[in-house]
Scaffold this active site. Structure first.
Site, mmCIF file in Angstrom:
data_model
loop_
_atom_site.group_PDB
_atom_site.id
_atom_site.type_symbol
_atom_site.label_atom_id
_atom_site.label_comp_id
_atom_site.label_asym_id
_atom_site.label_seq_id
_atom_site.Cartn_x
_atom_site.Cartn_y
_atom_site.Cartn_z
ATOM 1 N N THR A 61 -4.843 -12.958 18.128
ATOM 2 C CA THR A 61 -4.431 -14.088 17.295
ATOM 3 C C THR A 61 -4.736 -15.397 18.024
ATOM 4 O OG1 THR A 61 -2.133 -14.240 18.074
ATOM 5 C CG2 THR A 61 -2.597 -12.653 16.295
ATOM 6 N N GLY A 62 -5.061 -16.416 17.237
ATOM 7 C CA GLY A 62 -5.393 -17.710 17.839
ATOM 8 C C GLY A 62 -6.611 -17.628 18.729
ATOM 9 N N SER A 63 -7.657 -16.941 18.245
ATOM 10 C CA SER A 63 -8.855 -16.781 19.076
ATOM 11 C C SER A 63 -10.006 -17.677 18.617
ATOM 12 C CB SER A 63 -9.283 -15.311 19.143
ATOM 13 O OG SER A 63 -9.289 -14.707 17.875
ATOM 14 N N SER A 65 -10.107 -20.733 19.506
ATOM 15 C CA SER A 65 -10.318 -21.711 20.583
ATOM 16 C C SER A 65 -9.511 -21.283 21.807
ATOM 17 C CB SER A 65 -9.875 -23.121 20.139
ATOM 18 O OG SER A 65 -8.467 -23.164 19.999
ATOM 19 N N GLY A 66 -9.655 -22.046 22.866
ATOM 20 C CA GLY A 66 -8.802 -21.904 24.039
ATOM 21 C C GLY A 66 -8.827 -20.526 24.680
ATOM 22 N N GLY A 70 -7.481 -17.717 23.732
ATOM 23 C CA GLY A 70 -7.741 -16.623 22.798
ATOM 24 C C GLY A 70 -9.228 -16.380 22.606
ATOM 25 N N SER A 114 4.187 -17.892 29.113
ATOM 26 C CA SER A 114 3.952 -18.838 30.219
ATOM 27 C C SER A 114 5.023 -18.637 31.274
ATOM 28 C CB SER A 114 3.996 -20.263 29.666
ATOM 29 O OG SER A 114 4.524 -21.169 30.595
ATOM 30 N N TYR A 140 9.583 -25.303 24.384
ATOM 31 C CA TYR A 140 8.441 -24.408 24.630
ATOM 32 C C TYR A 140 8.816 -23.338 25.659
ATOM 33 C CZ TYR A 140 3.872 -22.939 26.456
ATOM 34 O OH TYR A 140 2.798 -22.201 26.886
HETATM 35 N N1 NAP Z 1 -2.953 -23.965 27.996
HETATM 36 C C1 NAP Z 1 -2.057 -23.679 28.916
HETATM 37 O O1 NAP Z 1 -1.979 -24.315 29.989
HETATM 38 C C2 NAP Z 1 -1.128 -22.509 28.702
HETATM 39 C C3 NAP Z 1 -0.323 -22.081 29.781
HETATM 40 C C4 NAP Z 1 0.481 -20.951 29.615
HETATM 41 C C5 NAP Z 1 0.482 -20.283 28.407
HETATM 42 N N2 NAP Z 1 -0.284 -20.735 27.363
HETATM 43 C C6 NAP Z 1 -0.240 -20.003 26.113
HETATM 44 O O2 NAP Z 1 -1.546 -19.552 25.825
HETATM 45 C C7 NAP Z 1 -1.734 -19.464 24.409
HETATM 46 C C8 NAP Z 1 -3.043 -20.136 24.025
HETATM 47 O O3 NAP Z 1 -2.986 -21.494 24.442
HETATM 48 P P1 NAP Z 1 -4.280 -22.443 24.410
HETATM 49 O O4 NAP Z 1 -4.028 -23.514 25.383
HETATM 50 O O5 NAP Z 1 -5.505 -21.626 24.497
HETATM 51 O O6 NAP Z 1 -4.115 -23.053 22.922
HETATM 52 P P2 NAP Z 1 -5.169 -23.714 21.900
HETATM 53 O O7 NAP Z 1 -6.481 -23.980 22.567
HETATM 54 O O8 NAP Z 1 -4.448 -24.844 21.266
HETATM 55 O O9 NAP Z 1 -5.400 -22.567 20.830
HETATM 56 C C9 NAP Z 1 -4.356 -22.179 19.996
HETATM 57 C C10 NAP Z 1 -4.871 -21.169 18.997
HETATM 58 O O10 NAP Z 1 -3.777 -20.788 18.167
HETATM 59 C C11 NAP Z 1 -4.130 -20.994 16.799
HETATM 60 N N3 NAP Z 1 -2.920 -21.389 16.087
HETATM 61 C C12 NAP Z 1 -2.046 -22.363 16.400
HETATM 62 N N4 NAP Z 1 -1.035 -22.395 15.520
HETATM 63 C C13 NAP Z 1 -1.290 -21.411 14.618
HETATM 64 C C14 NAP Z 1 -0.620 -20.937 13.471
HETATM 65 N N5 NAP Z 1 0.531 -21.484 13.033
HETATM 66 N N6 NAP Z 1 -1.156 -19.894 12.795
HETATM 67 C C15 NAP Z 1 -2.319 -19.333 13.203
HETATM 68 N N7 NAP Z 1 -3.007 -19.753 14.274
HETATM 69 C C16 NAP Z 1 -2.497 -20.777 14.969
HETATM 70 C C17 NAP Z 1 -5.229 -22.031 16.796
HETATM 71 O O11 NAP Z 1 -6.031 -21.793 15.657
HETATM 72 P P3 NAP Z 1 -6.652 -22.950 14.725
HETATM 73 O O12 NAP Z 1 -7.000 -24.099 15.616
HETATM 74 O O13 NAP Z 1 -7.821 -22.303 14.085
HETATM 75 O O14 NAP Z 1 -5.572 -23.299 13.778
HETATM 76 C C18 NAP Z 1 -5.966 -21.698 18.084
HETATM 77 O O15 NAP Z 1 -6.887 -20.648 17.882
HETATM 78 C C19 NAP Z 1 -0.501 -20.098 23.767
HETATM 79 O O16 NAP Z 1 0.351 -19.088 23.294
HETATM 80 C C20 NAP Z 1 0.166 -20.854 24.907
HETATM 81 O O17 NAP Z 1 1.575 -20.909 24.786
HETATM 82 C C21 NAP Z 1 -1.091 -21.830 27.490
#
Ligand code: NAP
Length: 265
Positions: free
Chosen positions: A13-15, A17-18, A20, A143, A156
């Site tokens: 899920t959420g793949s 970008s980022g 995923g 996290s 968060y």
């Molecule tokens: N970045 C960090 O430093 C960090 C650190 C620790 C943990 N994390 C965790 O890692 C995970 C990914 O983070 P990331 O930084 O890669 O985030 P990201 O780049 O913002 O990507 C988030 C993804 O989730 C999707 N998404 C968001 N809300 C959604 C919803 N309501 N329904 C369906 N899809 C949804 C987005 O899809 P669309 O854009 O297509 O809507 C996107 O594919 C998160 O769970 C975050 O808590 C991140």
């Protein structure tokens, strides 16, 4: 190591970008058929196309997992290609500028819905089939803030505690079934959006001008760790791919921290 992922099908899920995106591309490169998921159709389709161009097997599912209707749409899209063996619940939102003073009760409820209940929605739709078939992997991305919260982003951090907790509960529920449930508690993840935010923050705080100058200073200021840098997406994806594989069958109900050896400043 052969991760033995050929013949398995994974939904990340959420793949679109980022993190995923990196996970879904790695699982595909390791031989799994994958479902790329997001809300943004163009971004999601572009990730699937790039996997197919690299010789992988990728389909697309679009839907807002913050709603039951969105989860139903994802379930219907996934069903076209057969069952799911591996579920990586990676959808999540965070806001690095929020704290106790500017997060409303509605903000707390909304982030709980997107970061935690989204996983409940996918688990209830895809895990019963894994149990029936006698094999599966469920992985929550969370996290380190779930175990080591800071003053900032308390709403968060609380969702990450819940993500770890539900992963352990699910493993008890699935005992003796062949389906494992684990959580990956990540330290900082260097995504393009995170890097943009941190470069601006670094310049405001006089930590440097370039990313190379800023990174060690911001790590020391915000979340020091023994490696001395922020984690790269591939470093987390490698751990997720291992957990998703048959090779990791004895890891269950665990929260695995990948944080460079983080300690309190
Ligand atoms: N970045 C960090 O430093 C960090 C650190 C620790 C943990 N994390 C965790 O890692 C995970 C990914 O983070 P990331 O930084 O890669 O985030 P990201 O780049 O913002 O990507 C988030 C993804 O989730 C999707 N998404 C968001 N809300 C959604 C919803 N309501 N329904 C369906 N899809 C949804 C987005 O899809 P669309 O854009 O297509 O809507 C996107 O594919 C998160 O769970 C975050 O808590 C991140």
């Amino acid at each position: 190591m052969d991760l033995q992922l050929s013949g398995k099908r994974a939904l990340v899920t959420g793949s679109s970008s980022g993190l995923g995106e990196t996970i879904v591309k790695l699982l595909a490169a390791e031989g799994a058929a994958v479902v790329v998921h997001g809300r943004d159709e163009a971004r999601t389709a572009a990730v699937a196309k790039s996997i197919r161009e690299d010789g992988g097997d990728a389909t697309v599912a679009i839907g807002d997992l913050g709603t039951d209707a969105g989860a139903d749409a994802v379930e219907a899209a996934v069903a076209d290609g057969g069952p799911v063996d591996i579920l990586v619940n990676n959808v999540g939102v965070y806001n690095m500028t929020m704290g106790w003073a500017n997060s409303s009760p509605e903000d707390w409820a909304e982030i709980y819905n997107v970061n935690v209940i989204s996983s409940v929605r996918t688990i209830q739709r895809f895990v019963p089939g894994m149990r029936e078939r006698g094999w599966g992997r469920v992985i929550q991305i969370s996290s380190v803030t779930g175990e080591s919260p800071a003053a900032s982003q308390p709403h968060y951090a609380a969702t990450n505690a819940a993500r770890n907790n539900l992963a352990a509960s699910l493993s008890r529920e699935l005992r003796h079934s062949g389906v494992t449930s684990n959580s990956v508690a990540a330290g900082g993840i260097l995504t393009p959006a995170v890097q943009d935010f941190l470069v601006n923050l670094g310049r405001q705080n006089g930590w440097g001008e370039t990313w190379q100058e800023i990174e060690p200073n911001l790590v020391n200021a915000l979340g020091p760790n023994d490696v001395g840098r922020i984690g790269r997406r591939r470093e987390y994806a490698d751990l997720v791919a291992f957990l998703a594989s048959p090779v990791a069958g004895y890891i269950n109900g665990a929260t695995l921290r990948a944080d460079g050896g983080r300690y309190d400043a």
